[in-house]
Scaffold this motif. Structure first.
Motif, PDB file in Angstrom:
ATOM      1  N   LYS A   1       0.567  -1.135   0.111  1.00  0.00           N
ATOM      2  CA  LYS A   1      -0.125   0.042   0.091  1.00  0.00           C
ATOM      3  C   LYS A   1       0.744   1.252  -0.021  1.00  0.00           C
ATOM      4  CE  LYS A   1      -4.078  -1.947   2.285  1.00  0.00           C
ATOM      5  NZ  LYS A   1      -5.085  -1.680   3.641  1.00  0.00           N
ATOM      6  N   ARG A   2       1.969   1.009   0.303  1.00  0.00           N
ATOM      7  CA  ARG A   2       2.996   2.244   0.211  1.00  0.00           C
ATOM      8  C   ARG A   2       3.151   3.220  -1.003  1.00  0.00           C
ATOM      9  NH1 ARG A   2       8.001  -0.235   2.419  1.00  0.00           N
ATOM     10  NH2 ARG A   2       6.470  -0.857   4.194  1.00  0.00           N
ATOM     11  N   TYR A   3       2.775   2.679  -2.002  1.00  0.00           N
ATOM     12  CA  TYR A   3       2.733   3.604  -3.349  1.00  0.00           C
ATOM     13  C   TYR A   3       1.632   4.314  -3.019  1.00  0.00           C
ATOM     14  CZ  TYR A   3      -1.289   1.005  -5.161  1.00  0.00           C
ATOM     15  OH  TYR A   3      -2.551   0.561  -5.601  1.00  0.00           O
ATOM     16  N   LYS A   4       0.472   4.065  -2.467  1.00  0.00           N
ATOM     17  CA  LYS A   4      -0.636   5.131  -2.316  1.00  0.00           C
ATOM     18  C   LYS A   4      -0.418   6.397  -1.587  1.00  0.00           C
ATOM     19  CE  LYS A   4      -4.214   1.461  -2.810  1.00  0.00           C
ATOM     20  NZ  LYS A   4      -5.228   0.797  -1.797  1.00  0.00           N
ATOM     21  N   ILE A   5       0.860   6.511  -0.837  1.00  0.00           N
ATOM     22  CA  ILE A   5       0.912   7.455  -0.010  1.00  0.00           C
ATOM     23  C   ILE A   5       2.182   8.600  -0.382  1.00  0.00           C
ATOM     24  CG2 ILE A   5       2.481   6.378   1.614  1.00  0.00           C
ATOM     25  CD1 ILE A   5      -0.170   8.919   2.712  1.00  0.00           C
ATOM     26  N   THR A   6       1.911   9.838  -0.662  1.00  0.00           N
ATOM     27  CA  THR A   6       3.166  10.601  -0.896  1.00  0.00           C
ATOM     28  C   THR A   6       3.070  11.660  -0.062  1.00  0.00           C
ATOM     29  OG1 THR A   6       1.391  12.139  -2.368  1.00  0.00           O
ATOM     30  CG2 THR A   6       2.464  10.130  -3.520  1.00  0.00           C
ATOM     31  N   THR A   7       4.081  12.515  -0.254  1.00  0.00           N
ATOM     32  CA  THR A   7       4.259  13.781   0.606  1.00  0.00           C
ATOM     33  C   THR A   7       3.262  14.844   0.257  1.00  0.00           C
ATOM     34  OG1 THR A   7       5.858  14.636  -0.922  1.00  0.00           O
ATOM     35  CG2 THR A   7       7.200  13.829   0.723  1.00  0.00           C
ATOM     36  N   GLU A   8       2.686  14.498  -0.949  1.00  0.00           N
ATOM     37  CA  GLU A   8       1.788  15.801  -1.277  1.00  0.00           C
ATOM     38  C   GLU A   8       0.559  15.238  -0.347  1.00  0.00           C
ATOM     39  OE1 GLU A   8      -1.025  16.665  -5.139  1.00  0.00           O
ATOM     40  OE2 GLU A   8       1.145  16.208  -5.516  1.00  0.00           O
ATOM     41  N   ASP A   9       0.029  13.944  -0.093  1.00  0.00           N
ATOM     42  CA  ASP A   9      -1.055  13.505   0.444  1.00  0.00           C
ATOM     43  C   ASP A   9      -0.970  14.114   2.024  1.00  0.00           C
ATOM     44  OD1 ASP A   9      -2.073  12.000  -1.339  1.00  0.00           O
ATOM     45  OD2 ASP A   9      -0.818  10.265  -0.864  1.00  0.00           O
ATOM     46  N   TRP A  10       0.308  14.212   2.746  1.00  0.00           N
ATOM     47  CA  TRP A  10       0.479  14.576   3.951  1.00  0.00           C
ATOM     48  C   TRP A  10       0.271  16.196   3.985  1.00  0.00           C
ATOM     49  CZ3 TRP A  10      -0.016  12.075   8.245  1.00  0.00           C
ATOM     50  CH2 TRP A  10       0.763  10.576   8.063  1.00  0.00           C
TER      51      TRP A  10
END
Length: 518
Positions: A432-441
């Motif tokens: 699932k790691r590919y789904k999270i980016t710095t932009e999401d945070w």
């Protein structure tokens, strides 16, 4: 209105040769300037039959550099065009920024023909002309220059021209015998044309009436008029829209005054896994059957999925696609626009991906990015651009529904706490790691800004023709079942009731699609 196009103006062969070189040279110069701008140029040619629209096009292709220049005729509709909303064919022909397109008749041809043949009333024609005015205004506000020429001549001159064309084996007139009706009823056609021109002759997109009896006068006048129109626009670009009342409400500071429509959702709703599996199996089986019924009835479906980050859009989409034959749908993940897409109006990339009759398109993110991320993030869209997008989007969706498309719009909502939990889970789970980016945070820090944008988006674009479905997505199982149930009920209802007459335009009155067999 047309008296000034029946005076008998002419240009001698000698005068034409003397002026042609200057006009041609200057047109090439402004065309080179145009290529360095963000301005697409649309040249629309319309008028009475036999006035020489094809000859003018040939002349412009001779005078201009044909690189970055295309010509489109709309004599008839292809099967591909008939299977989609009517304006799809026009969006496909719009030139990218810095280039130009010549359109024969364009979006005026069918309304004029339909009214002339009695296929619609004056009121229905006026409604379609209002749509055209809005369409042209939208393109111009996005930077386009639209130059509209109407070619006219007297009844006797037209009769003589058509007689000459009928003897010319190279004339397209021989290919279109039904066009003779326009010359046989000259006065009636002129009456319809006058109504169209009066209704759509606006300051930002005026009509230029050209006397067409003498071909040298006609061609020089077109060249000089086009030259001046481009020069004027290059010298004085259209100013940005002034501030309007659409910027939203200035709410009081009190917490109770800041409540939005998504705050009213009950995010505590949940579904037990056993019940979820039972309903999932039943609804997916039903959706599979409905998708094939819609295919046989030639009813397209468009689904739009929007929501806060990690709300479960992808999971809901997968539960839909697993129920449908892969040959019937396309799922389109919408990311940042490509260079080609940036070179067109922001709706262009969505128009070009609309499904043909009977098929399904699912948008993971959509045109609503203009009033969400492009509104909130600095530098992506000006205030004027996202403010006018609400009405542009609503008119776009109205055309989809009008054409018979079954439209669903889903907003999936979760709480900030649940979003944080899902973000952290994505960082821990390898697949699932590919789904999270710095932009999401980073977007989490702008939660209040997005919340205000979401509220206004729903308030201004949830219409009778295209309402929003708000999905409580704190529990993924509950959200997926609610989405499936809305899709099944919506397709079933659309197939039973056909296309509502209130969404049909001038010349588009038709029988409702055939009812699916039970």
């Amino acid at each position: 209105m047309f008296e000034a196009t029946k005076i008998g103006r002419s240009v001698t062969k000698t005068d034409f040769k003397a002026q042609q070189e200057t006009v041609r040279t200057q047109l090439l110069a402004v065309q080179r300037e145009l290529r360095q701008t963000d301005m697409p140029l649309v040249i629309l040619l319309a008028g009475v039959e036999g006035a020489g629209k094809g000859e003018v096009t040939n002349r412009l292709n001779e005078w201009l550099d044909t690189r970055g220049m295309q010509t489109f005729a709309f004599w008839d509709e292809t099967d591909e065009e008939r299977a989609r909303p009517r304006y799809w064919r026009f969006w496909r022909t719009l030139p990218q920024r810095g280039e130009l397109a010549i359109l024969f008749g364009g979006w005026y041809q069918l309304p004029i023909e339909h009214r002339f043949r009695g296929l619609c009333t004056d009121a229905e024609l006026d409604a379609e002309l209002n749509r055209i005015v809005d369409f042209e205004r939208m393109l111009i506000q996005d930077g386009a220059l639209i130059v509209k020429f109407w070619f006219h001549m007297s009844e006797s001159d037209q009769r003589a021209r058509l007689k000459a064309l009928s003897r010319d084996d190279r004339s397209r007139w021989k290919m279109l015998p039904d066009k003779s009706k326009f010359s046989e009823h000259y006065q009636e056609f002129e009456h319809v044309a006058e109504r169209v021109i009066l209704h759509t002759d606006r300051g930002i997109s005026p009509w230029y009436l050209i006397e067409a009896a003498d071909h040298r006068y006609r061609d020089l006048t077109v060249g000089k008029t086009l030259l001046q129109a481009i020069k004027a626009r290059l010298s004085h670009p259209e100013p940005e829209d002034p501030p309007s009342a659409s910027k939203g409400l200035d709410l009081p500071d009190a917490a109770t005054a800041q409540i939005t429509v998504i705050d009213q959702l009950d995010l505590n709703q949940a579904l037990e896994r056993d019940e979820y599996k039972k309903q999932l199996h039943r609804l997916q089986a039903e959706l599979n059957e409905l998708a094939w019924q819609a295919y046989k009835a030639k009813r397209s479906t468009v689904m739009v999925f929007e929501g806060v980050d990690a709300a479960g859009k992808g999971g809901a989409i997968r539960r839909i696609t697993r129920a449908i034959d892969a040959r019937l749908y396309r799922a389109i993940p919408v990311a940042a626009p490509t260079d080609e897409e940036i070179a067109h109006h922001y709706l262009w990339r969505f128009w070009r991906n609309l499904p043909r009759a009977g098929y399904i398109t699912i948008y993971d993110r959509s045109w609503y990015g203009r009033v969400l991320v492009e509104r909130v993030e600095d530098g992506l869209a000006s205030n004027a651009e996202w403010r006018r997008a609400y009405s542009e989007i609503s008119r776009f969706e109205e055309q989809l529904v009008e054409s018979g498309i079954i439209l669903f719009k889903f907003w999936l909502q979760i709480s900030q706490d649940e979003q944080l939990r899902r973000f952290e889970e994505r960082e821990k789970v390898a697949y699932k790691r590919y789904k999270i980016t710095t932009e999401d945070w980073r977007n989490r820090e702008k939660w209040p800004l997005y919340k205000a944008a979401i509220n206004e988006m729903i308030a201004r674009t949830s219409t009778e023709a295209a309402p929003w479905s708000l999905i409580e997505a704190e529990d993924k199982l509950f959200a997926r079942i609610k989405v499936l149930r809305i899709v099944c009920d919506g397709i079933k209802d659309a197939l039973q009731h056909g296309i509502s007459a209130q969404y049909l335009s001038c010349g588009e009155k038709r029988a409702a699609p055939p009812q699916p067999k039970k």
